[in-house]
Design a protein around this motif. Structure first.
Motif, PDB file in Angstrom:
ATOM      1  N   PRO A   2       0.981  -1.658   0.275  1.00 33.56           N
ATOM      2  CA  PRO A   2       0.024   0.033  -0.373  1.00 33.56           C
ATOM      3  C   PRO A   2       1.189   1.580   0.383  1.00 33.56           C
ATOM      4  CG  PRO A   2      -0.460  -1.498   1.703  1.00 33.56           C
ATOM      5  CD  PRO A   2       0.511  -1.964   1.284  1.00 33.56           C
ATOM      6  N   ALA A   3       0.547   1.861  -0.576  1.00 30.03           N
ATOM      7  CA  ALA A   3       1.267   3.826  -1.323  1.00 30.03           C
ATOM      8  C   ALA A   3       0.455   4.236   0.158  1.00 30.03           C
ATOM      9  CB  ALA A   3       0.963   4.334  -1.846  1.00 30.03           C
ATOM     10  N   VAL A   4       1.923   5.281   0.192  1.00 28.31           N
ATOM     11  CA  VAL A   4       1.535   6.213   2.049  1.00 28.31           C
ATOM     12  C   VAL A   4       2.056   7.220   1.462  1.00 28.31           C
ATOM     13  CG1 VAL A   4       2.715   6.956   4.719  1.00 28.31           C
ATOM     14  CG2 VAL A   4       1.699   4.638   3.715  1.00 28.31           C
ATOM     15  N   ASP A  60       9.666  -1.042   6.165  1.00 28.46           N
ATOM     16  CA  ASP A  60       9.340  -2.193   7.288  1.00 28.46           C
ATOM     17  C   ASP A  60       8.420  -2.542   7.341  1.00 28.46           C
ATOM     18  OD1 ASP A  60      12.850  -1.859   7.518  1.00 28.46           O
ATOM     19  OD2 ASP A  60      12.334  -1.281   9.605  1.00 28.46           O
ATOM     20  N   ALA A  61       7.409  -1.980   7.462  1.00 31.63           N
ATOM     21  CA  ALA A  61       6.397  -1.918   7.696  1.00 31.63           C
ATOM     22  C   ALA A  61       5.483  -2.590   6.532  1.00 31.63           C
ATOM     23  CB  ALA A  61       5.242  -1.678   8.282  1.00 31.63           C
ATOM     24  N   GLY A  62       5.814  -2.613   5.127  1.00 37.83           N
ATOM     25  CA  GLY A  62       6.024  -3.046   4.343  1.00 37.83           C
ATOM     26  C   GLY A  62       4.322  -2.710   3.347  1.00 37.83           C
ATOM     27  N   TYR A  63       5.621  -0.830   3.793  1.00 36.99           N
ATOM     28  CA  TYR A  63       4.579   0.180   2.425  1.00 36.99           C
ATOM     29  C   TYR A  63       5.338   0.879   1.688  1.00 36.99           C
ATOM     30  CZ  TYR A  63       1.032  -0.607   6.198  1.00 36.99           C
ATOM     31  OH  TYR A  63      -0.174  -1.089   7.086  1.00 36.99           O
ATOM     32  N   GLU A  64       5.008   1.392   0.712  1.00 39.11           N
ATOM     33  CA  GLU A  64       5.664   2.922  -0.333  1.00 39.11           C
ATOM     34  C   GLU A  64       5.239   3.857  -0.318  1.00 39.11           C
ATOM     35  OE1 GLU A  64       5.642   1.058  -4.377  1.00 39.11           O
ATOM     36  OE2 GLU A  64       3.775   3.043  -4.867  1.00 39.11           O
ATOM     37  N   PRO A  65       6.515   4.439   0.737  1.00 41.89           N
ATOM     38  CA  PRO A  65       6.388   5.445   1.233  1.00 41.89           C
ATOM     39  C   PRO A  65       6.508   6.665  -0.096  1.00 41.89           C
ATOM     40  CG  PRO A  65       7.925   4.681   2.500  1.00 41.89           C
ATOM     41  CD  PRO A  65       7.888   3.921   1.201  1.00 41.89           C
ATOM     42  N   TRP A  66       5.589   8.001  -0.219  1.00 40.54           N
ATOM     43  CA  TRP A  66       5.489   8.570  -1.457  1.00 40.54           C
ATOM     44  C   TRP A  66       5.551   9.717  -0.247  1.00 40.54           C
ATOM     45  CZ3 TRP A  66       4.979   8.476  -7.033  1.00 40.54           C
ATOM     46  CH2 TRP A  66       4.780   7.308  -7.577  1.00 40.54           C
ATOM     47  N   LEU A  67       6.899  10.768  -0.997  1.00 36.68           N
ATOM     48  CA  LEU A  67       6.507  12.415  -1.075  1.00 36.68           C
ATOM     49  C   LEU A  67       6.544  13.657  -1.410  1.00 36.68           C
ATOM     50  CD1 LEU A  67      10.849  11.503   0.711  1.00 36.68           C
ATOM     51  CD2 LEU A  67       8.094  10.860   1.362  1.00 36.68           C
ATOM     52  N   PRO A  85      -4.419  17.285  -4.984  1.00 35.76           N
ATOM     53  CA  PRO A  85      -5.186  16.146  -5.222  1.00 35.76           C
ATOM     54  C   PRO A  85      -4.297  15.633  -6.629  1.00 35.76           C
ATOM     55  CG  PRO A  85      -6.565  18.177  -4.663  1.00 35.76           C
ATOM     56  CD  PRO A  85      -5.398  18.359  -4.513  1.00 35.76           C
ATOM     57  N   GLU A  86      -3.622  17.291  -7.643  1.00 34.92           N
ATOM     58  CA  GLU A  86      -2.651  16.428  -9.065  1.00 34.92           C
ATOM     59  C   GLU A  86      -1.947  15.142  -7.918  1.00 34.92           C
ATOM     60  OE1 GLU A  86      -2.543  20.226 -10.780  1.00 34.92           O
ATOM     61  OE2 GLU A  86      -3.988  20.487 -10.627  1.00 34.92           O
ATOM     62  N   ALA A  87      -1.696  15.656  -6.697  1.00 32.25           N
ATOM     63  CA  ALA A  87      -0.264  14.516  -6.288  1.00 32.25           C
ATOM     64  C   ALA A  87      -0.732  13.391  -6.281  1.00 32.25           C
ATOM     65  CB  ALA A  87       0.664  15.526  -5.159  1.00 32.25           C
ATOM     66  N   VAL A  88      -1.870  13.396  -5.833  1.00 28.27           N
ATOM     67  CA  VAL A  88      -3.054  11.885  -5.150  1.00 28.27           C
ATOM     68  C   VAL A  88      -3.139  11.058  -6.327  1.00 28.27           C
ATOM     69  CG1 VAL A  88      -5.270  10.677  -4.628  1.00 28.27           C
ATOM     70  CG2 VAL A  88      -4.453  12.998  -3.199  1.00 28.27           C
ATOM     71  N   GLU A 136      -1.558   7.519 -10.525  1.00 31.25           N
ATOM     72  CA  GLU A 136      -1.311   6.535 -11.663  1.00 31.25           C
ATOM     73  C   GLU A 136      -0.416   5.503 -11.717  1.00 31.25           C
ATOM     74  OE1 GLU A 136      -0.063  10.116 -13.680  1.00 31.25           O
ATOM     75  OE2 GLU A 136      -1.952  10.930 -14.562  1.00 31.25           O
ATOM     76  N   ARG A 137       0.623   5.940 -11.153  1.00 30.81           N
ATOM     77  CA  ARG A 137       1.630   4.912 -10.930  1.00 30.81           C
ATOM     78  C   ARG A 137       1.428   3.404  -9.540  1.00 30.81           C
ATOM     79  NH1 ARG A 137       6.895   6.996 -11.165  1.00 30.81           N
ATOM     80  NH2 ARG A 137       7.143   4.629 -10.483  1.00 30.81           N
ATOM     81  N   ILE A 138       0.210   3.110  -9.111  1.00 33.09           N
ATOM     82  CA  ILE A 138       0.078   2.560  -7.466  1.00 33.09           C
ATOM     83  C   ILE A 138      -1.254   1.804  -8.345  1.00 33.09           C
ATOM     84  CG2 ILE A 138       1.193   3.340  -5.989  1.00 33.09           C
ATOM     85  CD1 ILE A 138      -1.332   4.045  -4.706  1.00 33.09           C
TER      86      ILE A 138
END
Length: 366
Positions: free
Chosen positions: A48-50, A77-84, A114-117, A122-124
């Protein structure tokens, strides 16, 4: 324009920088973080992405501190994909120091978030997407959410403030009267005394910030003892690692005067309200976000340090108001003992004391 590079630890993670310009022409910065060299954990296509949103004058650096176990480390480490996302209030971008720049939180809520989301989605693809937001990033997010511009999020963590800002009386006084005087003379309030210089128009502000300060560092005084001259405090001093303290001038930038009128209107309303009432471009945003809170369509975790020296107990108030007005909403509140406003993310022990609450909330909904 090129964003200043992230001051991140090399080797532990791979950072993919993604070109990103908002539709109003403002260049922003977006990055995806993955495990370097195929380290253990969930496969990238399953994570999942964050999306992480910093506060005003901070940047994505606050989530990737190399000197501590940071939030990006914990999420990986918890299994997430961070986005900044570095939205237009980031100190990695020039918008706060550029005297020609001007924006309000309407722009952040309508364009940046909204545009970053949308770009992340688009990628995930169909993977779940969470948002963890701090301070005025969270406040702007609340306006996006109540406008229905970021539907279908799996969950949101809002740290420090969300829908119901609450300031101390002295801070209110400085924002409404002192900043009106300042705004006529300067375009931004710096935090780095070395760049401002001793013989500058900003010297009286640094002198005011030093009154009663225990720390001799001028940047710390401006942030811990003054919060850009509004008389608030951004962190509990003892929660910071020495190395974090030494580079506060890199982690925080100038506070732009262009956002002060909008902040004043928000503070007077005691909730998030739209600034641009006559410009049709912003009609998608609600005039009063609290009145449109029933449009929030995902679980929300409201967090705050017990010693929040900027927004006080604004998020506890927000929880109580939403629970009373919209009992169907899934909203909870967590208070972190002994922490202030920004140290829940940059504190030396935040991985032990704070990040577990975030991961637990995400895990329940992944």
């Amino acid at each position: 324009m090129t964003a200043r590079r992230l001051h991140a630890r090399h080797g532990a993670a791979a950072i993919e920088h993604i070109p990103f310009r908002a539709s109003d022409g403002t260049e922003l910065a977006l990055a995806r973080v993955t495990r370097a060299n195929g380290s253990e954990g969930a496969a990238d296509g399953e994570r999942p992405a964050v999306l992480l949103l910093h506060g005003l004058t901070a940047s994505s650096d606050m989530f990737v501190l190399p000197e501590t176990r940071n939030l990006v480390d914990v999420l990986l480490d918890a299994g997430y994909e961070p986005w900044l996302l570095d939205w237009r209030g980031s100190c990695r971008l020039p918008h706060n120091d550029d005297d020609r720049a001007g924006y309000s939180f309407d722009d952040v809520a309508l364009y940046d978030i909204p545009e970053a989301v949308a770009r992340v989605r688009e990628r995930i693809g169909g993977r779940r997407l969470f948002v963890v937001a701090h301070c005025l990033g969270a406040l702007s997010l609340s306006l996006s959410m109540t406008a229905g511009l970021v539907p279908g999020l799996a969950g949101v963590v809002a740290q420090g403030v969300f829908l119901t800002p609450k300031l101390a009386a002295s801070t209110r006084l400085r924002m409404h009267f002192g900043f009106e005087v300042l705004r006529r003379r300067i375009r931004h309030v710096p935090v780095d005394f070395r760049k401002a210089g001793f013989r500058s128009r900003y010297t009286p502000l640094f002198a005011l910030a030093s009154l009663g300060a225990d720390c001799p560092d001028p940047t710390c005084q401006m942030l811990h003892n003054s919060a850009w001259s509004v008389g608030a405090s951004l962190f509990v001093h003892d929660q910071l690692d020495r190395r974090t303290h030494e580079r506060l001038a890199d982690l925080f930038g100038s506070a732009p005067m262009c956002v002060i009128p909008h902040l004043r209107r928000i503070e007077l309303a005691h909730t998030v309200v739209r600034w641009n009432l006559s410009d049709g471009r912003y009609r998608a945003l609600p005039e009063n976000a609290l009145d449109a809170a029933d449009r929030i369509d995902c679980p929300v975790l409201l967090m705050s340090g017990s010693e929040n020296g900027l927004w006080l107990d604004a998020n506890k108030l927000c929880h109580d108001v939403l629970a009373a007005r919209h009992p169907r909403l899934d909203v909870r509140y967590v208070e972190i003992p002994g922490y202030g406003h920004v140290d829940p993310f940059i504190g030396r022990s935040a991985a032990l004391d704070v990040f577990g609450h975030i991961v637990e909330f995400l895990d329940e909904r992944r």
